[in-house]
Design a protein around this motif. Sequence first.
Motif, PDB file in Angstrom:
ATOM      1  N   GLN A  76       0.813  -1.218   0.000  1.00 32.38           N
ATOM      2  CA  GLN A  76       0.000   0.000   0.000  1.00 32.38           C
ATOM      3  C   GLN A  76       0.848   1.271   0.000  1.00 32.38           C
ATOM      4  O   GLN A  76       0.303   2.365   0.139  1.00 32.38           O
ATOM      5  CB  GLN A  76      -0.919  -0.011   1.228  1.00 32.38           C
ATOM      6  N   SER A  77       2.147   1.138  -0.157  1.00 29.19           N
ATOM      7  CA  SER A  77       3.008   2.317  -0.200  1.00 29.19           C
ATOM      8  C   SER A  77       2.783   3.080  -1.501  1.00 29.19           C
ATOM      9  O   SER A  77       3.170   2.626  -2.582  1.00 29.19           O
ATOM     10  CB  SER A  77       4.486   1.913  -0.085  1.00 29.19           C
ATOM     11  N   LEU A  78       2.151   4.233  -1.397  1.00 30.05           N
ATOM     12  CA  LEU A  78       1.888   5.055  -2.573  1.00 30.05           C
ATOM     13  C   LEU A  78       3.191   5.511  -3.212  1.00 30.05           C
ATOM     14  O   LEU A  78       3.344   5.491  -4.440  1.00 30.05           O
ATOM     15  CB  LEU A  78       1.044   6.268  -2.176  1.00 30.05           C
ATOM     16  N   GLN A  79       4.141   5.929  -2.381  1.00 33.22           N
ATOM     17  CA  GLN A  79       5.392   6.457  -2.926  1.00 33.22           C
ATOM     18  C   GLN A  79       6.184   5.401  -3.691  1.00 33.22           C
ATOM     19  O   GLN A  79       6.794   5.712  -4.720  1.00 33.22           O
ATOM     20  CB  GLN A  79       6.245   7.039  -1.799  1.00 33.22           C
ATOM     21  N   PHE A  80       6.188   4.159  -3.197  1.00 33.92           N
ATOM     22  CA  PHE A  80       6.938   3.128  -3.917  1.00 33.92           C
ATOM     23  C   PHE A  80       6.287   2.838  -5.263  1.00 33.92           C
ATOM     24  O   PHE A  80       6.981   2.597  -6.254  1.00 33.92           O
ATOM     25  CB  PHE A  80       7.042   1.842  -3.097  1.00 33.92           C
ATOM     26  N   ARG A  81       4.935   2.877  -5.305  1.00 36.71           N
ATOM     27  CA  ARG A  81       4.247   2.704  -6.595  1.00 36.71           C
ATOM     28  C   ARG A  81       4.595   3.836  -7.541  1.00 36.71           C
ATOM     29  O   ARG A  81       4.861   3.603  -8.731  1.00 36.71           O
ATOM     30  CB  ARG A  81       2.736   2.635  -6.348  1.00 36.71           C
ATOM     31  N   LEU A  82       4.630   5.057  -7.041  1.00 36.02           N
ATOM     32  CA  LEU A  82       4.994   6.204  -7.884  1.00 36.02           C
ATOM     33  C   LEU A  82       6.432   6.082  -8.356  1.00 36.02           C
ATOM     34  O   LEU A  82       6.742   6.378  -9.523  1.00 36.02           O
ATOM     35  CB  LEU A  82       4.806   7.510  -7.106  1.00 36.02           C
ATOM     36  N   LEU A  83       7.318   5.657  -7.451  1.00 33.92           N
ATOM     37  CA  LEU A  83       8.724   5.480  -7.797  1.00 33.92           C
ATOM     38  C   LEU A  83       8.868   4.481  -8.945  1.00 33.92           C
ATOM     39  O   LEU A  83       9.605   4.738  -9.917  1.00 33.92           O
ATOM     40  CB  LEU A  83       9.481   5.012  -6.555  1.00 33.92           C
ATOM     41  N   GLU A  84       8.180   3.358  -8.840  1.00 36.37           N
ATOM     42  CA  GLU A  84       8.233   2.344  -9.901  1.00 36.37           C
ATOM     43  C   GLU A  84       7.730   2.910 -11.217  1.00 36.37           C
ATOM     44  O   GLU A  84       8.343   2.701 -12.277  1.00 36.37           O
ATOM     45  CB  GLU A  84       7.403   1.130  -9.507  1.00 36.37           C
TER      46      GLU A  84
ATOM     47  N   GLU B 181       2.533   9.959 -17.675  1.00 33.11           N
ATOM     48  CA  GLU B 181       3.711  10.771 -17.991  1.00 33.11           C
ATOM     49  C   GLU B 181       4.825   9.889 -18.553  1.00 33.11           C
ATOM     50  O   GLU B 181       4.888   8.696 -18.249  1.00 33.11           O
ATOM     51  CB  GLU B 181       4.236  11.460 -16.723  1.00 33.11           C
ATOM     52  N   PRO B 182       5.719  10.470 -19.369  1.00 34.78           N
ATOM     53  CA  PRO B 182       6.879   9.685 -19.831  1.00 34.78           C
ATOM     54  C   PRO B 182       7.742   9.268 -18.645  1.00 34.78           C
ATOM     55  O   PRO B 182       8.100  10.102 -17.816  1.00 34.78           O
ATOM     56  CB  PRO B 182       7.629  10.661 -20.752  1.00 34.78           C
ATOM     57  N   SER B 183       8.035   8.005 -18.560  1.00 37.30           N
ATOM     58  CA  SER B 183       8.895   7.511 -17.481  1.00 37.30           C
ATOM     59  C   SER B 183      10.348   7.795 -17.818  1.00 37.30           C
ATOM     60  O   SER B 183      10.687   8.194 -18.940  1.00 37.30           O
ATOM     61  CB  SER B 183       8.688   6.013 -17.293  1.00 37.30           C
ATOM     62  N   LEU B 184      11.220   7.573 -16.846  1.00 31.89           N
ATOM     63  CA  LEU B 184      12.658   7.738 -17.098  1.00 31.89           C
ATOM     64  C   LEU B 184      13.103   6.792 -18.206  1.00 31.89           C
ATOM     65  O   LEU B 184      13.906   7.159 -19.061  1.00 31.89           O
ATOM     66  CB  LEU B 184      13.444   7.471 -15.818  1.00 31.89           C
ATOM     67  N   ALA B 185      12.571   5.571 -18.213  1.00 32.18           N
ATOM     68  CA  ALA B 185      12.928   4.601 -19.259  1.00 32.18           C
ATOM     69  C   ALA B 185      12.520   5.114 -20.636  1.00 32.18           C
ATOM     70  O   ALA B 185      13.272   4.970 -21.611  1.00 32.18           O
ATOM     71  CB  ALA B 185      12.272   3.255 -18.976  1.00 32.18           C
ATOM     72  N   ASP B 186      11.336   5.726 -20.737  1.00 30.46           N
ATOM     73  CA  ASP B 186      10.875   6.287 -22.024  1.00 30.46           C
ATOM     74  C   ASP B 186      11.813   7.388 -22.489  1.00 30.46           C
ATOM     75  O   ASP B 186      12.180   7.456 -23.676  1.00 30.46           O
ATOM     76  CB  ASP B 186       9.455   6.855 -21.880  1.00 30.46           C
ATOM     77  N   LEU B 187      12.182   8.266 -21.569  1.00 32.21           N
ATOM     78  CA  LEU B 187      13.010   9.420 -21.928  1.00 32.21           C
ATOM     79  C   LEU B 187      14.434   8.998 -22.271  1.00 32.21           C
ATOM     80  O   LEU B 187      15.045   9.559 -23.185  1.00 32.21           O
ATOM     81  CB  LEU B 187      13.014  10.418 -20.771  1.00 32.21           C
TER      82      LEU B 187
ATOM     83  N   ARG C 149      10.604  -9.011 -15.410  1.00 28.58           N
ATOM     84  CA  ARG C 149       9.478  -8.146 -15.783  1.00 28.58           C
ATOM     85  C   ARG C 149       9.481  -6.853 -14.961  1.00 28.58           C
ATOM     86  O   ARG C 149       8.893  -5.847 -15.364  1.00 28.58           O
ATOM     87  CB  ARG C 149       8.153  -8.905 -15.605  1.00 28.58           C
ATOM     88  N   TYR C 150      10.122  -6.884 -13.787  1.00 31.69           N
ATOM     89  CA  TYR C 150      10.198  -5.685 -12.959  1.00 31.69           C
ATOM     90  C   TYR C 150      11.505  -4.924 -13.160  1.00 31.69           C
ATOM     91  O   TYR C 150      11.731  -3.900 -12.510  1.00 31.69           O
ATOM     92  CB  TYR C 150      10.024  -6.045 -11.479  1.00 31.69           C
ATOM     93  N   LYS C 151      12.378  -5.420 -14.020  1.00 29.99           N
ATOM     94  CA  LYS C 151      13.605  -4.684 -14.350  1.00 29.99           C
ATOM     95  C   LYS C 151      13.292  -3.694 -15.456  1.00 29.99           C
ATOM     96  O   LYS C 151      12.900  -4.073 -16.554  1.00 29.99           O
ATOM     97  CB  LYS C 151      14.705  -5.651 -14.801  1.00 29.99           C
ATOM     98  N   VAL C 152      13.500  -2.438 -15.153  1.00 23.98           N
ATOM     99  CA  VAL C 152      13.164  -1.383 -16.113  1.00 23.98           C
ATOM    100  C   VAL C 152      14.173  -1.336 -17.255  1.00 23.98           C
ATOM    101  O   VAL C 152      13.802  -1.165 -18.418  1.00 23.98           O
ATOM    102  CB  VAL C 152      13.105  -0.019 -15.389  1.00 23.98           C
ATOM    103  N   PHE C 153      15.453  -1.508 -16.925  1.00 22.72           N
ATOM    104  CA  PHE C 153      16.509  -1.376 -17.925  1.00 22.72           C
ATOM    105  C   PHE C 153      17.131  -2.730 -18.248  1.00 22.72           C
ATOM    106  O   PHE C 153      18.361  -2.862 -18.356  1.00 22.72           O
ATOM    107  CB  PHE C 153      17.567  -0.378 -17.435  1.00 22.72           C
ATOM    108  N   VAL C 154      16.280  -3.724 -18.408  1.00 21.27           N
ATOM    109  CA  VAL C 154      16.753  -5.085 -18.675  1.00 21.27           C
ATOM    110  C   VAL C 154      17.582  -5.156 -19.951  1.00 21.27           C
ATOM    111  O   VAL C 154      18.514  -5.957 -20.060  1.00 21.27           O
ATOM    112  CB  VAL C 154      15.548  -6.062 -18.744  1.00 21.27           C
ATOM    113  N   ASP C 155      17.288  -4.298 -20.938  1.00 14.60           N
ATOM    114  CA  ASP C 155      18.053  -4.303 -22.193  1.00 14.60           C
ATOM    115  C   ASP C 155      19.511  -3.926 -21.958  1.00 14.60           C
ATOM    116  O   ASP C 155      20.408  -4.415 -22.658  1.00 14.60           O
ATOM    117  CB  ASP C 155      17.430  -3.339 -23.209  1.00 14.60           C
ATOM    118  N   LEU C 156      19.757  -3.042 -20.997  1.00 14.84           N
ATOM    119  CA  LEU C 156      21.137  -2.649 -20.705  1.00 14.84           C
ATOM    120  C   LEU C 156      21.914  -3.813 -20.100  1.00 14.84           C
ATOM    121  O   LEU C 156      23.098  -3.991 -20.377  1.00 14.84           O
ATOM    122  CB  LEU C 156      21.152  -1.449 -19.751  1.00 14.84           C
TER     123      LEU C 156
END
Length: 429
Positions: free
Chosen positions: A150-158, A195-201, A356-363
């Motif tokens: 239920q951590s709102l901030q961790f969801r936003l961070l992800e 919003e565009p995520s860091l991964a998108d940008l 699936r939870y790794k944002v920069f898996v391609d790197l």
Amino acid sequence: MSSGVAVETGIVQNINNSLYMLGDVAQEGEQLGEEAGMLYGEYLMLDKILGAQRLLSQENKQPVPDEHLFIVTHQAYELWFKQIIYELDWIRDVFSQLLDETQTLEILKRLNRVVLILKVLVDQVMILETMTPLDFMEFRNYLRPASGFQSLQFRLLENKLGVRQENRVKYNKNYTKVFGNNEEAIKAIVKSENEPSLADLVQRWLERTPGLELEGFNFWGKYQEAVQLLFEEQQLLANKEESDVVRQYRLNDLEKRREVYESIFNPDIHQALIARGERRFSHKALQGAIMITFYRDEQRFSQPHQILTLLMDMDSLITKWRYNHLLMVQRMIGSSQLGTGGSSGYQYLRSTLSDRYKVFVDLFNLSTFLIPRSYIPPLTPAMRSHLCLWAPVSNGYRESTENDAATIIKENGGDNFSENGKQENIESL
């Protein structure tokens, strides 16, 4: 006592006397009070922070000391989440514009700060582990239905990093049940998803990597030729093996590697892997990441390579944090009990450790496509000029002139940028 020793002794004594006198002076002076402004506690609003630990076990007349540790640790997590979000918002704002190279040092500083905070969060789990399962059991029932989920901030961070809704496990998708009637929380989550995520940008930034242009250096074409040459030479070596078993093994291995490289050279295969969730970056962004990795020793690509490294560090540390949390949960409640918020507990947490939870898996997977340094296409004089001519201005890049190009080309041996002798616009990384 010799004269030399006496002199040294005198010098030491004088130094000690001076330090003693300075110590006395340091104790002098008047302390400033409220008349000069806010005091330490007021500025940090410590009355609110230090008064925010509500022990339910104590309210129920059955105090459990470790509940205080549990609360303080999780409040510290939330404060660090807030700082990470603050840094990510700044970084995303800079990446949303055409990046000025003068900003990359600040980006590196901010990313490194996030990495160091995440290291603190990983180590912080060890403090919670000083609590025994029996101690936790004493106050666990007071937590229901509260849960880290239920951590709102961790969801936003992800979301701001780039964890996509479709990549979340089923239980992790339905946030409306978690936050209920909290309209502000749901608005913040929807906003962070749109919003565009860091991964998108970062992907858009990589797509602008200089050297990918077909009319210029054409790194991708040269890279494919280098890989083809490498495979041809390795096939010749494999065919020279006297042992049938070894020869066949090496040929089979070579064929498998051809298929792996085909997955990045063939845009259709790459797109299919994106559709299956096995890749994230666009085809051109992946090309840019590979090029930066190969030429990281070049001045122009040094800082971009450091950025890519820090992005992987962030992903790694979040995965380590999840893993440490998983082990702690297993240690505290085992692998069969349900979580306090209704999840499957240990089993749910274990499912969040996948790629699936790794944002920069391609790197992380770039090493799959490396080739020996001797096969990496050398930068031409024209390409080096292409990199040197970039200059930061108000819109993030400037167009080099034919005079600029002609001057540096002449100095580097007379190579042209393209057939008509003109250079394309040079964008910043």
